[in-house]
Design an enzyme around this catalytic site. Sequence first.
Site, short mmCIF file in Angstrom:
data_model
loop_
_atom_site.label_atom_id
_atom_site.label_comp_id
_atom_site.label_asym_id
_atom_site.label_seq_id
_atom_site.Cartn_x
_atom_site.Cartn_y
_atom_site.Cartn_z
N ASP A 73 -24.06 27.08 54.03
CA ASP A 73 -24.95 28.24 54.07
C ASP A 73 -26.14 28.10 53.13
O ASP A 73 -27.21 28.65 53.40
CB ASP A 73 -24.16 29.50 53.73
N ASP A 148 -30.27 37.85 49.82
CA ASP A 148 -30.39 38.93 48.84
C ASP A 148 -31.50 38.68 47.83
O ASP A 148 -31.92 37.55 47.60
CB ASP A 148 -29.06 39.15 48.11
#
Length: 291
Positions: A73, A148
């Site tokens: 990821d 984020d």
Amino acid sequence: MERLFKHICLVARHSKPGITPALMQLANHLAAGGATVLIDKESVTPDEANGYPLIDRTDMGKLADLCIVLGGDGTMLSIARLLAPYRVPLVGINQGRLGFMTDIPLHEMLDSVDAILHGKFVPEDRILLQAAVVREDAEVASALAFNDVVFSRGAVGSMIEFEVFIDNQFVYSQRSDGLIVSTPTGSTAYSLASGGPILHPTLQAIALVPICPQSLSNRPIAVNDSCEVEFMLTRGLDARVHFDGQLHCDLMEMDRVLIRRYRNPLRILHPEGYNYYDMLRHKLHWGERLI
């Protein structure tokens, strides 16, 4: 059937053991099928590239109409931020640990990629965040984030103090180790580890998750992704804002960080049969059905 994507860029984490043979296997397979194959120049050496064009990551969105990442990821995050301005879709081959975004296992790589190239896939659009750091009314830094934006204390052990606003309305002041502003994609990352909710990737929401707040009444909240989130550092030394844990900017007291949804979503192409809840159950080791 004609293939949907003709110019395909391949990306891998070069330091990952055994990644280069898999990358070149995929490159040769795609080229044999008639695709123009481009390879990120950070992913292989010129000798390993076997004659395939090597390109800068910053040029991927201009030259390719599909990008395939072999990795975890973390690699997907860095590529997502580069592709979003160009609306180039992304496919992930899992070479990492959890792999919430890289959902094609390596042993199914060739068959799954062939199916995607012939239109057999599940498309999913995911939002990114656009953040700007403002100091004395001047923008001093900006970045995109797929997971984020994290506002946190630095190496100094004390908590930081800050105020949070949503659409210019005061929400709260907080004393804590920081705050996570998460997309639905990022809700299974740092946000989840800090007690935040899991948000379905298609949910039009942003989560605000405190990091170790001094007051136990400070709880995570979710807001519509059309909102602008602002936090202002009122007290704290060595504070920073991080973007996907890969980029950062040092903050000074009274700095403001403005966060909003980026204009373009990123499109991820999943293999046919993809099910988000199956993925969660597998990755998070949730209990299986009893009957």
